[in-house]
Scaffold this motif. Structure first.
Motif, PDB file in Angstrom:
ATOM      1  N   LEU A 146       2.601 -11.061  -4.648  1.00 42.08           N
ATOM      2  CA  LEU A 146       4.041 -11.045  -4.395  1.00 42.08           C
ATOM      3  C   LEU A 146       4.817 -11.517  -5.624  1.00 42.08           C
ATOM      4  CD1 LEU A 146       6.445 -10.802  -2.390  1.00 42.08           C
ATOM      5  CD2 LEU A 146       6.031 -13.175  -1.766  1.00 42.08           C
ATOM      6  N   PHE A 164      12.035 -13.149   4.696  1.00 36.40           N
ATOM      7  CA  PHE A 164      11.655 -11.755   4.909  1.00 36.40           C
ATOM      8  C   PHE A 164      12.133 -11.271   6.267  1.00 36.40           C
ATOM      9  CE2 PHE A 164       8.441 -11.694   1.495  1.00 36.40           C
ATOM     10  CZ  PHE A 164       8.154 -13.042   1.362  1.00 36.40           C
ATOM     11  N   ALA A 196       5.533 -18.527  -2.108  1.00 34.98           N
ATOM     12  CA  ALA A 196       5.755 -17.109  -2.372  1.00 34.98           C
ATOM     13  C   ALA A 196       5.196 -16.715  -3.737  1.00 34.98           C
ATOM     14  CB  ALA A 196       7.244 -16.796  -2.308  1.00 34.98           C
ATOM     15  N   THR A 201      -0.679 -15.099  -2.444  1.00 32.18           N
ATOM     16  CA  THR A 201       0.275 -14.391  -1.596  1.00 32.18           C
ATOM     17  C   THR A 201       0.403 -12.949  -2.059  1.00 32.18           C
ATOM     18  OG1 THR A 201       1.464 -16.473  -1.329  1.00 32.18           O
ATOM     19  CG2 THR A 201       2.619 -14.472  -0.650  1.00 32.18           C
ATOM     20  N   LEU A 203       1.569  -8.763  -1.470  1.00 34.86           N
ATOM     21  CA  LEU A 203       2.325  -7.697  -0.821  1.00 34.86           C
ATOM     22  C   LEU A 203       1.345  -6.545  -0.664  1.00 34.86           C
ATOM     23  CD1 LEU A 203       5.951  -7.136  -2.146  1.00 34.86           C
ATOM     24  CD2 LEU A 203       5.213  -7.781   0.126  1.00 34.86           C
ATOM     25  N   ARG A 221       3.614  -4.865   3.892  1.00 33.79           N
ATOM     26  CA  ARG A 221       3.536  -6.125   4.625  1.00 33.79           C
ATOM     27  C   ARG A 221       3.135  -7.249   3.694  1.00 33.79           C
ATOM     28  NH1 ARG A 221      -0.976  -7.056   8.853  1.00 33.79           N
ATOM     29  NH2 ARG A 221      -0.020  -9.122   8.708  1.00 33.79           N
ATOM     30  N   LEU A 222       3.277  -8.460   4.208  1.00 33.13           N
ATOM     31  CA  LEU A 222       2.920  -9.662   3.467  1.00 33.13           C
ATOM     32  C   LEU A 222       1.586 -10.183   3.989  1.00 33.13           C
ATOM     33  CD1 LEU A 222       4.213 -11.828   1.504  1.00 33.13           C
ATOM     34  CD2 LEU A 222       4.926 -13.020   3.578  1.00 33.13           C
ATOM     35  N   SER A 232       2.380 -13.649   8.242  1.00 30.93           N
ATOM     36  CA  SER A 232       2.148 -12.457   7.429  1.00 30.93           C
ATOM     37  C   SER A 232       2.936 -11.288   7.986  1.00 30.93           C
ATOM     38  CB  SER A 232       0.640 -12.147   7.383  1.00 30.93           C
ATOM     39  OG  SER A 232      -0.036 -13.149   6.664  1.00 30.93           O
ATOM     40  N   ILE A 239      13.917  -8.778   1.561  1.00 29.82           N
ATOM     41  CA  ILE A 239      13.356  -9.969   0.907  1.00 29.82           C
ATOM     42  C   ILE A 239      14.520 -10.678   0.211  1.00 29.82           C
ATOM     43  CG2 ILE A 239      11.697 -10.879  -0.757  1.00 29.82           C
ATOM     44  CD1 ILE A 239      10.064  -8.350  -0.465  1.00 29.82           C
TER      45      ILE A 239
END
Lengths: 316, 193
Positions: A146, A164, A196, A201, A203, A221-222, A232, A239
């Protein structure tokens, strides 16, 4: 099928061929719903031609079979049953997709997914995912850190948190039309800026070497592997960098049960059930694979530094 | 043979299994299946008494059959918990019993149902006499505890719990109506004699 460049990794770390082959059979069986959701043809092509590299942080646990990871999901936008996300996501359109980046940063605006993510720098990482419901899976995600995506937007000194949001599309997501749903849409989540920007972390745009399916949070998604799965967030459309701790959906629904940090912690029970163990799925009738839960889901070495001095019982 | 009702939940389990729902998390599926059916049988048994007293005499033997079935599925539910959630770790069972309110009330409900199961026979009726009826008022204790157990378990939507709660309210109303009807019938019998 994407070609994964192999470096020196042990046998146990390579996803078995059976799983990649199983995927083909699975795809045929899943039928219309799947075909519709794979209308993200643009991204499928990107993923295949982008040759995801073998990334860092590859858990040595056995990877969960794709059939389990794509048929047993919590995604209340499609319904509250575990089978709803795959069964009721047939109408969900994942292309085109854009994300709104804003808040305390230099560059703000709406940006298309193909511009947000560098599809030439995709990595495959095998992460454990631990649900707050005390079950877990091990999934080979494809994506990028991320921090690599967010840094170019120039978060300023006021950016203490990242917030988010998931998409709201009632006509495509039946769970959002449900009168009894507990969630006040859109689904919201947040991290501290340090969390973050942590390399773990991720994406994510794909899983099991293919484009992400709707039930897994397509198309973006995270994944924050050291926290409970509800952090998640899936199908991200917004964002924002903020100076205030964001309101998160589960915290609003039941603040005594779901905290902002939600770090996996076997020593801090959920008010109603223990978090000391988890069921590693899939189980079988005669074996439910109950294993001890590890601090920070086994990522303590990488993340405990973020929480030095923080009372993890108070800040659950 | 009324006892065939013991097998009623099985086709549902088989159907869910064939759909593949059990593939991922059999613990949750089995636990849910056995708990749901135990509650359904419990509520069904609570309907039989009042119906019988209101005049539908053929309902009466069903009360025992449904009650015993409820107790058996409740025992199965408890067993699934100890087997698939706790892997028979007795130390953890003690911890769970002591620390988790929803498990405490669930276990107490199970004990109540078990006591009634053990005494659901002629021998017990003879031995206990009038006390048997008092003992089996435990069903109301079990009923309340089960609803509490279920309520405390709910994570996402109270939808299903609300439906069982509504059914419970209706059963209470039914029981009150049947008690009144029985009183009237007894009163009119007295008048005639």
């Amino acid at each position: 099928m994407s070609v994964v460049k192999r470096s020196i990794i042990s046998e146990s770390e390579v996803t078995p061929k059976e799983i990649y082959n199983e995927r083909r059979v699975f795809m045929k069986r899943a039928g219309a719903a799947l075909a519709a959701s794979l209308s993200g043809a643009v991204f499928a092509e990107d993923l295949r031609s982008s040759k995801p590299q073998v990334g860092p942080f590859r858990a040595t646990d056995n990877v969960t079979p794709k059939a389990a990871a794509t048929t047993y999901n919590n995604f209340y936008e499609f319904g509250m049953n575990k089978s709803d996300p795959i069964e009721r996501s047939g109408e969900f359109v994942t292309t085109p997709w854009s994300v709104n980046i804003g808040g305390e940063c230099e560059r703000t605006g709406t940006i298309g997914l193909e511009d947000l993510i560098d599809f030439n720098k995709l990595e495959e990482r095998i992460y454990r995912l631990r649900c707050v419901e005390a079950w877990s899976m091990v999934i080979p995600w494809v994506g990028v850190s991320l921090s690599d995506v967010l840094k170019p937007f120039g978060p300023n000194s006021k950016a203490k948190y990242v917030e988010f949001e998931t998409v709201v599309r009632k006509e495509q997501m039946p769970g959002q039309r449900d009168r009894y749903s507990v969630i006040d849409w859109p689904y919201r989540e947040g991290l501290t800026i340090a969390e973050a920007m942590h390399p773990l972390t991720m994406l994510v745009v794909g899983a099991y070497g293919e484009t992400l399916l709707p039930q897994n949070g397509a198309p973006l998604r995270l994944i924050v592997p050291w926290k409970y799965g509800f952090k998640s967030i899936k199908s991200i459309v917004s964002i924002r960098f903020t100076d205030r701790q964001p309101r998160t959906s589960w915290q609003e629904i039941a603040p005594r049960e779901y905290g902002f940090y939600a770090n996996v912690n076997p020593n801090v029970s959920h008010p109603r059930w223990s978090q000391a163990t988890e069921r590693r799925l899939p189980g079988s009738l005669f074996q439910s694979n109950v294993i001890d839960t590890q601090m920070f889901n086994g990522y303590a070495d990488q993340v405990e530094g973020l929480y030095k001095g923080l009372d993890l019982r108070k800040y659950y | 043979m009324r006892w065939v009702v013991l097998l009623l939940p099985i086709p549902f389990a088989v159907y869910n299994y064939s759909l593949g729902f059990w593939l991922a998390d059999p613990a949750a599926e089995l636990s849910r299946w056995s708990g749901d059916w135990a509650l359904r049988f419990l509520l069904a048994s609570l309907v039989m008494g009042p119906l019988a007293r209101a005049g539908f005499k053929m309902c009466f033997p069903w009360r025992k059959v449904l009650g015993v079935t409820a107790a058996i599925y409740a025992l199965l539910h408890g067993f699934v918990f100890v087997w698939l959630y706790l892997s028979f770790d007795m130390g953890r069972l003690v911890t769970e019993l002591v620390e988790r309110p929803y498990i405490i009330v669930g276990a107490l409900a199970l004990v109540a149902l078990f006591i009634m199961l053990l005494t659901s026979n002629q021998y017990s009726r003879r031995k206990l006499g009038r006390r048997w009826l008092k003992l089996h008022q435990l069903v109301f204790v079990a009923w309340g505890l089960v609803m509490l157990h279920f309520f405390w378990l709910v994570r996402s939507s109270y939808d299903t719990w609300a439906k069982y709660f509504l059914a419970s309210i209706l059963i209470v109303i039914l029981r009150m109506w049947a008690a009144r009807k029985q009183k009237n019938r007894q009163a009119s019998k007295k008048l005639r004699s």
